[in-house]
Each structure stands twice: as C-alpha cells, then as structure tokens.
Scaffold this motif. Structure first.
Motif, PDB file in Angstrom:
ATOM      1  N   LEU A  80       0.825  -1.206   0.000  1.00  0.00           N
ATOM      2  CA  LEU A  80       0.000   0.000   0.000  1.00  0.00           C
ATOM      3  C   LEU A  80       0.865   1.264   0.000  1.00  0.00           C
ATOM      4  O   LEU A  80       0.531   2.264  -0.661  1.00  0.00           O
ATOM      5  CB  LEU A  80      -0.922  -0.022   1.222  1.00  0.00           C
ATOM      6  CG  LEU A  80      -2.141   0.906   1.209  1.00  0.00           C
ATOM      7  CD1 LEU A  80      -2.986   0.678  -0.038  1.00  0.00           C
ATOM      8  CD2 LEU A  80      -2.969   0.698   2.458  1.00  0.00           C
ATOM      9  N   LEU A  81       1.980   1.225   0.724  1.00  0.00           N
ATOM     10  CA  LEU A  81       2.918   2.349   0.703  1.00  0.00           C
ATOM     11  C   LEU A  81       3.444   2.596  -0.703  1.00  0.00           C
ATOM     12  O   LEU A  81       3.509   3.746  -1.176  1.00  0.00           O
ATOM     13  CB  LEU A  81       4.098   2.052   1.634  1.00  0.00           C
ATOM     14  CG  LEU A  81       3.993   2.499   3.092  1.00  0.00           C
ATOM     15  CD1 LEU A  81       5.166   1.956   3.880  1.00  0.00           C
ATOM     16  CD2 LEU A  81       3.941   4.012   3.198  1.00  0.00           C
ATOM     17  N   ASP A  82       3.820   1.514  -1.398  1.00  0.00           N
ATOM     18  CA  ASP A  82       4.326   1.652  -2.764  1.00  0.00           C
ATOM     19  C   ASP A  82       3.265   2.258  -3.676  1.00  0.00           C
ATOM     20  O   ASP A  82       3.563   3.128  -4.500  1.00  0.00           O
ATOM     21  CB  ASP A  82       4.768   0.294  -3.301  1.00  0.00           C
ATOM     22  CG  ASP A  82       6.040  -0.205  -2.632  1.00  0.00           C
ATOM     23  OD1 ASP A  82       6.743   0.618  -2.006  1.00  0.00           O
ATOM     24  OD2 ASP A  82       6.322  -1.412  -2.736  1.00  0.00           O
TER      25      ASP A  82
ATOM     26  N   GLU B   7      -1.226  12.028  -6.574  1.00  0.00           N
ATOM     27  CA  GLU B   7      -2.243  12.781  -5.836  1.00  0.00           C
ATOM     28  C   GLU B   7      -2.595  12.159  -4.493  1.00  0.00           C
ATOM     29  O   GLU B   7      -3.584  12.548  -3.870  1.00  0.00           O
ATOM     30  CB  GLU B   7      -3.515  12.894  -6.688  1.00  0.00           C
ATOM     31  CG  GLU B   7      -3.302  13.462  -8.087  1.00  0.00           C
ATOM     32  CD  GLU B   7      -2.748  14.875  -8.032  1.00  0.00           C
ATOM     33  OE1 GLU B   7      -3.125  15.613  -7.096  1.00  0.00           O
ATOM     34  OE2 GLU B   7      -1.930  15.218  -8.890  1.00  0.00           O
ATOM     35  N   ALA B   8      -1.843  11.154  -4.050  1.00  0.00           N
ATOM     36  CA  ALA B   8      -2.187  10.454  -2.808  1.00  0.00           C
ATOM     37  C   ALA B   8      -2.160  11.404  -1.612  1.00  0.00           C
ATOM     38  O   ALA B   8      -1.233  12.180  -1.439  1.00  0.00           O
ATOM     39  CB  ALA B   8      -1.225   9.293  -2.580  1.00  0.00           C
ATOM     40  N   ASP B   9      -3.215  11.327  -0.795  1.00  0.00           N
ATOM     41  CA  ASP B   9      -3.313  12.178   0.391  1.00  0.00           C
ATOM     42  C   ASP B   9      -4.103  11.425   1.457  1.00  0.00           C
ATOM     43  O   ASP B   9      -5.301  11.197   1.319  1.00  0.00           O
ATOM     44  CB  ASP B   9      -4.012  13.491   0.041  1.00  0.00           C
ATOM     45  CG  ASP B   9      -4.104  14.442   1.247  1.00  0.00           C
ATOM     46  OD1 ASP B   9      -3.523  14.113   2.308  1.00  0.00           O
ATOM     47  OD2 ASP B   9      -4.759  15.481   1.125  1.00  0.00           O
TER      48      ASP B   9
ATOM     49  N   ALA C 267      -9.931   6.171  -4.874  1.00  0.00           N
ATOM     50  CA  ALA C 267      -9.979   7.355  -5.745  1.00  0.00           C
ATOM     51  C   ALA C 267     -10.075   8.628  -4.917  1.00  0.00           C
ATOM     52  O   ALA C 267      -9.421   9.640  -5.221  1.00  0.00           O
ATOM     53  CB  ALA C 267     -11.147   7.235  -6.697  1.00  0.00           C
ATOM     54  N   ARG C 268     -10.865   8.588  -3.835  1.00  0.00           N
ATOM     55  CA  ARG C 268     -11.046   9.794  -3.023  1.00  0.00           C
ATOM     56  C   ARG C 268      -9.793  10.130  -2.220  1.00  0.00           C
ATOM     57  O   ARG C 268      -9.604  11.278  -1.804  1.00  0.00           O
ATOM     58  CB  ARG C 268     -12.251   9.606  -2.108  1.00  0.00           C
ATOM     59  CG  ARG C 268     -13.557   9.426  -2.883  1.00  0.00           C
ATOM     60  CD  ARG C 268     -14.744   9.283  -1.973  1.00  0.00           C
ATOM     61  NE  ARG C 268     -14.981  10.485  -1.170  1.00  0.00           N
ATOM     62  CZ  ARG C 268     -15.974  10.609  -0.291  1.00  0.00           C
ATOM     63  NH1 ARG C 268     -16.810   9.592  -0.110  1.00  0.00           N
ATOM     64  NH2 ARG C 268     -16.119  11.720   0.406  1.00  0.00           N
TER      65      ARG C 268
END
Length: 1018
Positions: A145-147, A154-156, A638-639
């Motif tokens: 999941l980290l990768d 856009e990961a937040d 996606a969110r």
C-alpha cells in the motif's frame, strides 16, 4: 509536421513513438546512430544520457548501438535504468550522488520495522501478541500500500478518518482506518527519526532533483527517455524536464497516434485500456496524440497496420467497445479495405494454440523453439509470466542439448544451496524428524554418510517412535523387538547408532537444536542454521557459486527482518527462511543462447525476436487479477488519490500488445491448469471473437499454425510405438518362476494367492518386500501385532485378569510400535469399551479341557505334482473343551470374513487351520476334532462368531477342512503349471487393500482402481 528528418534537427518533434511490433531498441539505436553519424564519429554519443525501463534494456541498447555503428568501437552513452513499475530496479544512481537525499531504507529494514509496528499496534489496542508470521504478512500488505501511494502523485491520507465517518461503514473499516495510521503516521515518524526515506519516495525525490539540476544547467548533449509509458511519478518528472532540454527527447513505446479526441477521452476513463497509461502521461505532459511523431523509418505496410488495429481493439475493455460488427466495419474502413481482407492481413503471421494441459503446453512450446533452429540465424523468444512454465520449457529443451535459462532467474528455494539451507532451517527445529533428516543428508550438497540407506530402511520408516535424536538412538536399540524388515541384522543397529551419535555431535557443535528453545532471536537462529548447514555439507558448500551467494543474502535478509521483531518461535523463523527463499530469485550468469530466449513480461519490454511465443494466456495468469485490498474499500482509493489496481491490467495489456504485433507471433494457452478446467485469457477470447466475426468458419484456419501443429506432434510423440502394438495391454501377466514353486505357503498366503497372485509372485519370486513411508501412520499390521501381543501377555500366569491390566498392556504395546500418545488418549474410551466386552467374552469361554495355547505354530507336508509342498499357519489361540475338542480362535482388528466369503473359497485361513489341527500339525497340540472356528473382532464395535451353517458353508469345521484341502491341492497344482499367469488382483472386489504392488502392476493405468481399503487382519 517535422521540418527536419534529423530527430535533433530544427523544428523536429520532442516526443516520438515507435509503433508496436517494431524492434524498439534496434530502431532507436539505428536512428540515433544516423542522427549523429555514429559510425564516423565514435564519441558522438559519449555525453548523451539515455533512460530505459530496466537493466536488460540498457544492456541490449548498448549492443544495438554497437551494431548500428557498423560494429565499430564507440564510446557508449550513459544508459540508465529508470525502474519498471512492477520491478525492484533501483532508482537512477548517478544523479543521486549529486544530490543531498536521505538514504533509502532497505527492504528488510522496512519489512521488519513495519511488522514491529503491527505488533505494537495490536499490543496497545487489544493487549494481543501477534505471531511474527502474521505480523510479517500484514507488513507485506502495508508495504504494498505504501508503494501504491508513492506511485500515485495525488495520494493524500489526511482525509481518511473523515472519509470513514462520512461513509458510515462497518466497524471493520473503522478499525482498518486506525490500523492504517501505521503507514500514515507511525511510519513517517520512524523514517524521520532514522533520517531515511521510503524507496519509491526517494526515487521521486531523485527524479525531481535531477530535473531541477537540468533546469539550472541545461545539458547540451542528448537526453532521451525511451520505452517508458510514464506510469510512475518519477518517470513523468524526468519526461517533463527532458522535453525542455535542447536535445531532450521522449520516445514512447507503441502510442496510438490515430485516436480521435472522443476516443482519447474514452481511453482516459478506462484504466484497464492498454493505452490508458500513455494517454494519461500525454495529458500530464500537456501533449496531444497528434503532437507525437512517428519514429523515422518505421516500417509501415497494410499487414502491420491491420495487426496493430486488431490487437489494440482486442485488448480494450469489453465495456469500452461497440458492437462487434460496427467495430469491424470501423477497423476495415480505417485500413481502406473490406472486413475479410482486413482480418486476413491482421492475422497473417499470428497463430493460436490451445494445449490440453500445462505439460502439453510446455512440450508444444519447446518443439516450436527447437524448430526455429532449423533456420540458421533465426531467433525465437518465449514470453510468459508463468515462471513454472518457463522453467519447464527450459528443462524440455535440454532433451536436445539446448540450454536456454529463463532470464528472470529461478527462486532461491529451488536452487541446490537454497533448498539445502531451507531444509536445514526446518531440521534445526525438529532434529528427530525422519523426513527432514533424510532430505538433508541425501541432498546433493550433503557430505556422504556411510550407512545412511540402512538407517532409513530399518530404523526411520514407519511410524515415528521418538521425538529427539537421543530418543532415536534408544528406538534403534529396541528395533528388533518390533517386526523388522527382511535382511535385518544386529550390525545395522550398531552402525545406525554410531551415525545418529555423529549427528548429535554436529548439532551440539553448531548449537543448532532449536527444538529446545521457546524463542530465539533472528541473528542467533541464522548463525546456528548456517553452522548446521556447513557441518553436514561438503566443503565449501553451501555458500559456493551464484546460488550459494544468493542463499547467503537470503539469510542476511531474514536476520535483518527478524532483528526488528525480537525473539520468535524457531518454527516461525524457519518458515520465514523458506517463504523468503520462494520469493527471492537468482540468475546463474549462464551464457544466453544466441538464438533462443525465455523472458518474463518485464524482461521482454522493448525486446523482440523473429518468432515470438506468448504463453500462459489463461485468465488470472496473463492477465493476472489485481490482489484484493485488505484495508481499503475500492471506492476509497480514488477519493484518497490512490491509483486503481486495474492500472496494472492496462500496463499488462500494453506489454502484450507490443509483443503481439510482431510479424511472427504464436499465442498459447491451456484448456486445463492445476488439473482443473481453465479459461483462456480475455485477450484471446476477444481476438477470436473479432476473427470469427470477420471470417466466420474460416477464422480457425487463419489462426492455426502454418508450418506444423505442435500439439499434434506432442501427442504423436507421446503415443509413439503404441499404434504398432494393437494388442498391447499394460496389465502384467508374469508366469516365470522356479520349478516346483510355491514350495511353502502360510494359510494367509494361500488366500493371497487366490486374491492377488501378482502380489505373492512379486514377494516370493522377485524377492520384493514393501516398506513403510517415512513418518507413516501406524499401519494395520503392526497395530494388530501390538494388540495381539497385549492379549498374549494378558494371559500369562501371575498377571491380574482385570480391565486395568489389559488397558495398560494395550497402551504399552501400541505406544511401543508407534501409536502417538495423543491418538491413544483420543481413543482411550473406545478401547475401554472394547476391553470390557472382551473380558465378558473371555469369561464365557470353555477351556476346561486344558490350558489354552497362544501363538501356536503348525504345518503339514504334501506331495503335489511331484514336488513337496508345506502348508503352515500360526493360530492366535487354541482352546480345548471338556470333551477334548479343539476351538481355534482368530483375532481381527477389522471385519472378519463371514460364511459367504469362506464359502466362495477365497477366505480359507480358518478352514486350513482346522486341517492342520485335525492332522496334529500344531506344536504341542495333539490331533483332535475341531469343534469351532471362532472369530473375534477386537475393534470399536467388537463382535464374536463361529463359522458354519450359512451360504452353503458346512456346519462342521471337519467338513470345511476337507473342502479346503481339496481346493488347496488344486490351487497349488494349477499354479505350478508352466502356463499359469500371476495376475494382479483378478477378483478386485475381494481385495480389501493394496498389498503393496499395485504401483508396480500399474493398475491405475489399465484398471483405473486407485482407492485402497483398510486392512482387517491382526
């Protein structure tokens, strides 16, 4: 429109695409050499920097540039591997050395510390101690999941808690959100404390630092990003920077430049589309497909164009396509031809093979590759994500002395050194385990051990009667008290004890007996496992060679991972060694075949060959479904700005399209995989649907192999010679034996001669004897012997005839022959009921005529057909009644034969015992009338009955004995006839279990009966 044909000329495009099916690296090298006049200017590219997806591509490009320079020495450019999305390629190293970046944590450090954080989370939240194996499994998921987060620009994570509350999800997902604080909060804090960075995070930082450096001091030499789809943030960062440089170029692999705006938007919405990653990259680079130029001198002809259009359509997601007929009409219109012609052009050079199963698939591929060598200089490449299929094909090619190692390497656990050390790790946890002991000591890397075969045969087979090596020594000393195998000698015991004592000294010297430890640190366990491996191996094994070096790295990895977890159970650490050995791969550095290659999809990127074989095309093999997310609902991703797992499907489709557009392509899949029906890949189904829609019934002919059908050839080779023997039958029908055989049979062997003559022939003529498996369950024969021994001891004078006494004797004898203590405990209540029943039965017996006899041996001699014959038997119990008659009692632990079975003549043990008794053949038992033949079923549901009076069986044992004698003499005389054949279980319904020779008789091949029953004799 490009105003200058030179790729570095004024007005030339900065973005290019080499069409699918082209030899990407050759085309790239050829045009670069032409643009800078490399053959006349060997240092023209010396200052250039070229990024390609992986190290293999870098090596191949270097070779291609040499060839493009007319094989003259050149100063090679700086060719760097960007790192594939799915690979473990390191980030570019040259530019990192020029930047002030934190070091990346190693994979072992990351995995171990994530696992430690998992354990801490559960300890703090619920007070639960999570086993290391479970913590490591969760750490692997968190690392994945980290990768994914680092690969999503856009990961937040900041909105995750509120997202869970808004969604009003089940408590499970709320717990998952709290658990994910390990990577959203705890892990970043750990990295900050260590002054380190996550590997993919550091890759992006390196790319951004490089881009900034280019902007500060623009390189004047060529900087080329070639073969990347831009699927990673670091790749796109380098692309953006390269487009701003004076001689910066981006060369895409297989971009569809002809899509309309409507199609482009549709592709962007379909993440599983093979062009999705490329279109998304163009959008990020602020380029339209029309802004990308086609690479100079790319080959263009109707056949290639048609293939590319059809493959691209076949790989598009089903819900992104229109009606098949409309699709075909549109494809044909784009090629300015009719549908049938378009399809024939597209399928020219493409064939499809359905193999019946995986072995046939591998054999067919090996034949195609072997046939390739019939044309001098012709090349072929197998591409498959199925590592097992790749290894199988490589092994099959060795039949013709052709060595083609899979480029992806093989798992360390499958190498000699890796498997040896993995076995030693397990053996250290349980030194007395006979399977592990023999696996290690008979391994190719183990030092020769004198007497090992005798130790295995006489002392390790059958049920395990010991826990430690010290207890094994005692078991060896007592082995002669349990029925040993033939040819057993006391010398075997002496040699075996010495051997095991040597093993004990090895374990003591290496301090490797981990079975005595509750918990052990990784460093300590690895040291002991390594010491044990060295102690029992040939020097300098097992660390020599490529596999030895890889195994050493494996142990270092496990030591580092476990170092963060603290002490753990030895078995957990041994499992960790073997689990990691299955994941790590090693290449032996073997020279590649000049014409044949075996690649995985990653290694095949930008590669090609004269003949391309794409295999393993089954659903969930190629393409492989994305793994389920253990922690996040899919719509959360996606969110949170995380990429969709389906993106991998699109990238896999793009890789496949690049390869499937080659001029000569063979697609192969299996109708069955893992011995179960399998489904062809969705790509194959859609391609077949398009072909059938365009050509109807003629589609199969156009998709069939053109030179030869390898599946038909595989089948012909498999059946070679069978057709020339129309009367061939695999059923054995031996008749050879010594003159006058059989000379002696026991009553039970007489029954065997009738039920399974082949088994008796193997046993007595061939001299073969069955042996138990290692760590086998306690068989019916030793269990029956133990029960009989307990009943015999129970009748000795001076012993109390109580339930407690018989139970103690049963337990003693069953444990002695290998009954596990927990098995006895589980059935103790059942045994108690049987014992209580037996004591009642015993109290009702009439033995007033004299002392009962037990285990009485007897025999009578005959002259049959001019040769002597001896019938022998051992009576379990002989009673004499008050009138002097005899009662013969036989104990069974299964179901005794009833009157019907005895009347058929197939169960003559008891009537033949009556015959011996009436003739005075039993030792110490004068001849007398036999009054009863009595069976006792000593089992969970005990029973006792006497034979006679039903199903045409005489009531009197005297008459049974007469009939049995007549039948015996006929039987012996018949089997002494030269023409008599010894068949395998001709009356199979009367054979209760496999006598041990069914495999030798190949019954499964010609009879189809593979199920074994249970033995019933004591």
């Amino acid at each position: 429109m490009v105003s200058d044909p030179n790729i570095f000329g004024a007005g030339a495009s900065k973005a290019w695409s080499i069409p699918p099916g082209e030899n990407f690296l050759k085309a790239l090298a050829t045009e670069l050499a032409h643009a800078v006049n490399l053959s006349g200017n060997p240092d023209a590219l010396a200052d250039a920097t070229i990024y390609v997806p992986n190290r293999r591509s870098a090596r191949e490009l270097s070779a291609a540039l040499y060839l493009a320079a007319n094989e003259t020495p050149i100063l090679s450019p700086d060719i760097r591997a960007m790192g594939d999305l799915e690979s473990d390629e390191a980030p570019p190293v040259a530019e990192i050395s020029e930047t002030d970046l934190p070091p990346a944590v190693t994979s072992a450090t990351r995995l171990g510390n994530l696992a430690a954080l998992v354990q801490a989370y559960y300890r703090n939240s619920s007070g639960m101690d999570v086993p290391p194996s479970s913590a490591l499994a969760a750490a692997n998921e968190l690392a994945r999941l980290l990768d994914q987060a680092h690969l999503s620009a856009e990961a937040d994570w900041s909105g995750l808690p509120d997202l869970v509350k808004e969604a009003d999800l089940a408590q499970h997902w709320e717990n998952s959100a709290k658990f994910l604080e390990i990577i959203t909060t705890a892990w970043p804090a750990f990295l900050k404390e260590q002054g380190a960075a996550d590997p993919l995070e550091r890759r992006l930082l390196a790319a951004e630092a490089t881009a900034n450096a280019w902007q500060s001091a623009m390189p004047q030499a060529p900087v080329i990003i070639a073969g990347s789809t831009g699927a990673t943030p670091s790749g796109r960062a380098l692309m953006k920077a390269a487009l701003q440089l004076p001689k910066g170029l981006v060369v895409f692999p297989g971009l569809d430049r002809d899509v309309s705006e409507e199609q482009r938007l549709a592709i962007l919405s379909e993440i599983g589309h093979p062009q999705n990653a490329l279109m998304s990259t163009l959008q990020d680079l602020k380029l339209d497909p029309g802004d990308v130029a086609e690479w100079p001198r790319s080959q263009a002809n109707p056949h290639r164009y048609a293939r590319r259009r059809m493959i691209m359509e076949a790989l598009a997601p089903a819900d992104a396509t229109a009606d098949w007929r409309d699709t075909l009409d549109q494809l044909a219109a784009s090629a300015e031809t009719d549908v049938a012609t378009f399809a024939r052009q597209a399928l020219d050079g493409l064939s499809l093979i359905e193999a019946p199963d995986e072995p046939a698939e591998a054999s067919a591929i090996s034949l195609i590759m072997r046939e390739t060598l019939e044309v001098e200089g012709r090349t072929a490449a197998l591409v498959t994500p199925d590592a097992g299929l790749a290894r199988r094909v490589s092994a099959l090619l060795k039949r013709w002395n052709i060595n083609v190692p899979p480029s992806a390497g093989i798992p360390v656990g499958r190498t000699a050194a890796g498997s040896f050390v993995g076995l030693c790790a397990k053996w250290a946890v349980d030194p007395g385990d006979p399977v592990l002991m023999m696996s290690v000591l008979s391994h190719e890397l183990a030092a020769p051990v004198e007497g090992l075969a005798d130790l295995e045969l006489y002392f390790l087979r059958g049920p395990r009667r010991w826990r430690s090596l010290a207890e094994l020594v005692e078991s060896i000393r007592l082995r002669d008290t349990i029925e040993p195998y033939p040819q057993f000698k006391s010398d075997h015991q002496i040699a075996a004890i010495d051997l095991v004592q040597n093993l004990i000294s090895h374990f003591d010297h290496a301090r490797a007996d981990l079975s005595q430890l509750q918990d052990v640190t990784g460093a300590e366990a690895i040291e002991r496992i390594a010491a044990l491996s060295e102690a029992v191996s040939e020097t300098p094994m097992p660390w020599a060679g490529e596999d030895g070096a890889a195994t050493s790295r494996l142990l270092e990895f496990v030591r580092d991972v476990s170092g963060s977890l603290g002490p753990m159970k030895p078995s957990a650490l041994a499992d960790l060694v073997n689990a990691q050995a299955a994941q790590m791969t090693v290449s032996f550095g073997e020279a590649e075949h000049p014409q044949l290659s075996i690649w995985g999809p990653l290694e095949a990127r930008l590669q090609t060959a004269d003949r391309v074989i794409l295999a393993g095309l089954n659903e969930d093999v190629w393409p492989k479904r994305p793994a389920a997310d253990a922690f996040l609902p899919r719509h959360f991703r996606a969110r949170l700005g995380l990429g969709d797992p389906e993106e991998r499907m699109g990238l896999a489709a793009h890789d496949f399209a690049q390869l499937a557009c080659a001029p000569d392509v063979t697609l192969v899949y299996s109708a069955r995989r893992n011995d179960a029906p399998a489904v062809a890949s969705r790509w194959v189904w859609r391609l077949k649907t398009l072909a059938e829609g365009a050509l109807g019934k003629d589609a199969a002919a156009h998709l069939a192999p053109t030179v030869f059908d390898p599946v038909d050839l595989v089948e012909a080779l498999k059946n070679d010679g069978v057709d020339s023997l129309p009367d061939f039958n695999a059923e054995p029908t031996p008749s050879a034996r010594p003159e006058g055989w059989p000379k002696r049979l026991s009553a039970t062997r007489v029954d065997l001669l009738q039920r399974d003559p082949y088994a008796l022939w193997c046993e007595q003529v061939l001299g073969l004897s069955t042996v138990d498996a290692l760590n086998d369950d306690l068989g019916p024969a030793p269990r029956g012997t133990a029960i009989h021994r307990a009943l015999e001891l129970f009748e000795e004078d001076g012993r109390p005839k109580t339930s407690e006494q018989l139970m103690a004797l049963l337990r003693q004898e069953l444990l002695r022959v290998g009954e596990p203590a927990d098995a006895w405990a589980a059935r103790e209540a059942v045994w108690q009921r049987t014992v209580d029943w037996f004591l009642v039965w015993r109290s009702q017996r009439d033995t007033s005529g004299g002392r009962l006899k037990q285990e009485v041996r007897g025999r009578i001699d005959y002259e049959v057909g001019g040769h002597a014959f001896t019938l022998s038997a051992t009576a379990d119990r002989i009673e004499r009644t008050a009138v002097g008659d005899l009662v013969i009692v036989d104990f069974k632990t299964g179901n005794p034969p009833r009157d019907k079975e005895v009347a058929t003549g197939l169960s003559q043990q008891m009537p033949l015992q009556a015959l011996i008794a009436q003739k005075g053949g039993y030792e110490g038992v004068p001849a007398a009338r036999v009054d009863q033949l009595h069976y006792v079923a000593f089992k969970a549901k005990p029973d006792a009955f006497s034979l006679g009076g039903k199903h045409s069986l005489p009531t009197e044992p005297v008459e049974m004995a007469v009939i049995a004698e007549e039948g015996l003499l006929r039987l012996i005389e018949a089997y002494r006839e030269p023409s008599a054949q010894f068949l395998s279980a001709p009356r199979v319904k009367f054979v209760k279990y496999d006598n041990g020779y069914n495999l030798l008789a190949r019954r499964a091949e010609w009879a189809g009966d593979t199920e074994d029953g249970e033995a019933g004799d004591v």
